[in-house]
Design a protein around this motif. Structure first.
Motif, PDB file in Angstrom:
ATOM      1  N   VAL A   1      13.460  22.515 -18.731  1.00 40.18           N
ATOM      2  CA  VAL A   1      13.074  22.727 -20.530  1.00 40.18           C
ATOM      3  C   VAL A   1      12.472  24.114 -20.608  1.00 40.18           C
ATOM      4  N   MET A   2      12.941  25.232 -19.649  1.00 35.65           N
ATOM      5  CA  MET A   2      11.706  26.350 -20.517  1.00 35.65           C
ATOM      6  C   MET A   2      10.922  26.223 -21.840  1.00 35.65           C
ATOM      7  N   GLU A   3       9.263  26.557 -21.497  1.00 34.11           N
ATOM      8  CA  GLU A   3       9.044  27.412 -22.051  1.00 34.11           C
ATOM      9  C   GLU A   3       8.340  28.417 -22.605  1.00 34.11           C
ATOM     10  N   LYS A   4       7.994  28.688 -23.330  1.00 34.42           N
ATOM     11  CA  LYS A   4       8.252  30.453 -23.853  1.00 34.42           C
ATOM     12  C   LYS A   4       7.262  31.484 -22.664  1.00 34.42           C
ATOM     13  N   GLY A   5       7.855  31.537 -21.905  1.00 33.16           N
ATOM     14  CA  GLY A   5       6.451  32.860 -21.167  1.00 33.16           C
ATOM     15  C   GLY A   5       6.206  32.719 -19.557  1.00 33.16           C
ATOM     16  N   LYS A   6       6.445  31.730 -19.608  1.00 31.99           N
ATOM     17  CA  LYS A   6       7.294  30.201 -17.986  1.00 31.99           C
ATOM     18  C   LYS A   6       8.325  31.495 -17.185  1.00 31.99           C
ATOM     19  N   SER A   7       7.941  30.983 -15.485  1.00 36.49           N
ATOM     20  CA  SER A   7       9.250  31.456 -15.409  1.00 36.49           C
ATOM     21  C   SER A   7       9.201  30.757 -14.386  1.00 36.49           C
ATOM     22  N   TRP A   8      11.314  30.347 -13.735  1.00 34.82           N
ATOM     23  CA  TRP A   8      11.506  29.409 -12.949  1.00 34.82           C
ATOM     24  C   TRP A   8      11.665  29.774 -11.754  1.00 34.82           C
ATOM     25  N   THR A   9      11.971  29.468 -10.995  1.00 34.74           N
ATOM     26  CA  THR A   9      12.350  29.742  -9.391  1.00 34.74           C
ATOM     27  C   THR A   9      12.926  28.487  -8.818  1.00 34.74           C
ATOM     28  N   LYS A  10      14.024  29.000  -8.311  1.00 38.06           N
ATOM     29  CA  LYS A  10      14.301  27.909  -7.282  1.00 38.06           C
ATOM     30  C   LYS A  10      15.709  28.017  -6.142  1.00 38.06           C
ATOM     31  N   SER A  11      15.590  27.659  -5.143  1.00 41.72           N
ATOM     32  CA  SER A  11      16.261  27.556  -4.077  1.00 41.72           C
ATOM     33  C   SER A  11      17.291  27.121  -3.852  1.00 41.72           C
ATOM     34  N   PHE A  12      18.261  27.569  -4.075  1.00 46.64           N
ATOM     35  CA  PHE A  12      19.696  27.278  -3.117  1.00 46.64           C
ATOM     36  C   PHE A  12      19.450  26.453  -1.993  1.00 46.64           C
ATOM     37  N   GLU A  13      19.756  25.137  -2.002  1.00 48.45           N
ATOM     38  CA  GLU A  13      20.294  24.883  -0.710  1.00 48.45           C
ATOM     39  C   GLU A  13      22.132  24.402  -0.538  1.00 48.45           C
ATOM     40  N   PRO A  14      22.836  24.006   0.424  1.00 49.57           N
ATOM     41  CA  PRO A  14      23.732  23.599   0.495  1.00 49.57           C
ATOM     42  C   PRO A  14      24.086  22.676  -0.620  1.00 49.57           C
ATOM     43  N   VAL A  15      24.895  22.128  -0.809  1.00 50.07           N
ATOM     44  CA  VAL A  15      25.002  20.155  -1.614  1.00 50.07           C
ATOM     45  C   VAL A  15      25.705  19.964  -0.493  1.00 50.07           C
TER      46      VAL A  15
END
Length: 168
Positions: free
Chosen positions: A145-159
């Motif tokens: 769940v993303m809260e208003k005004g927040k950011s999200w970063t995800k580094s993707f790895e091979p599955v």
């Protein structure tokens, strides 16, 4: 009975019954024609692969001398060179002829039709095989769940490949 394209022999069995009496009989019967053909392909192929198609030609009678072979494919297989070859027989027997095929970058059901002719005699074989991606699609889901005004970063790895019933 109508029998599909087959090379070999079959066993015919008969069982009879009437008024409490029973009987049976059986006999092995060769299944052959003067000219027969048998091609061998793998069960599945992958896009970009190349494959040799060995075709065994059987001359079962002395009148079979020159046999013309023709290969027809759909769009999921392509011939590397000529789709026609000739085989010469001096006596009854069998010979193997190879054809080179490549698989384009498509998936689906590939078909190959092998036709052998010699004078009035002919034989055909139809082959169907799957062309499929060797690397199945893998989906990984990230939920949150993303809260208003927040950011999200995800580094993707091979599955990593899934291991079923295997403890590492």
């Amino acid at each position: 009975i109508t029998m599909p394209n087959y090379v070999g022999s079959v066993r015919v069995m008969v069982v009879a019954a009437k008024d409490g009496s029973y009987g049976n009989s059986e006999k092995t019967i060769p299944v052959k024609k003067p000219l027969m053909v048998l091609g061998t392909m793998p069960r599945v192929l992958s896009p970009g692969e190349s494959v040799k198609l060995p075709v065994t030609v059987f001359a079962m009678e002395n009148n079979i001398k020159n046999v013309s072979l023709k290969i027809e494919t759909n769009g999921l297989l392509s011939m590397v060179s000529n789709n026609r070859k000739t085989v010469k027989f001096n006596k009854t027997g069998d010979k193997v002829v190879s054809f080179d095929l490549v698989v384009p970058e498509n998936i689906g059901v590939a078909t190959v039709k092998i036709t052998a002719t010699s004078g009035k005699e002919s034989a055909t074989q139809d082959i169907e095989l799957n062309v499929r991606n060797p690397n199945p699609y893998i989906t990984d889901v990230y939920a949150g769940v993303m809260e208003k005004g927040k950011s999200w970063t995800k580094s993707f790895e091979p599955v990593p490949p899934k291991t079923f019933g295997l403890l590492l």
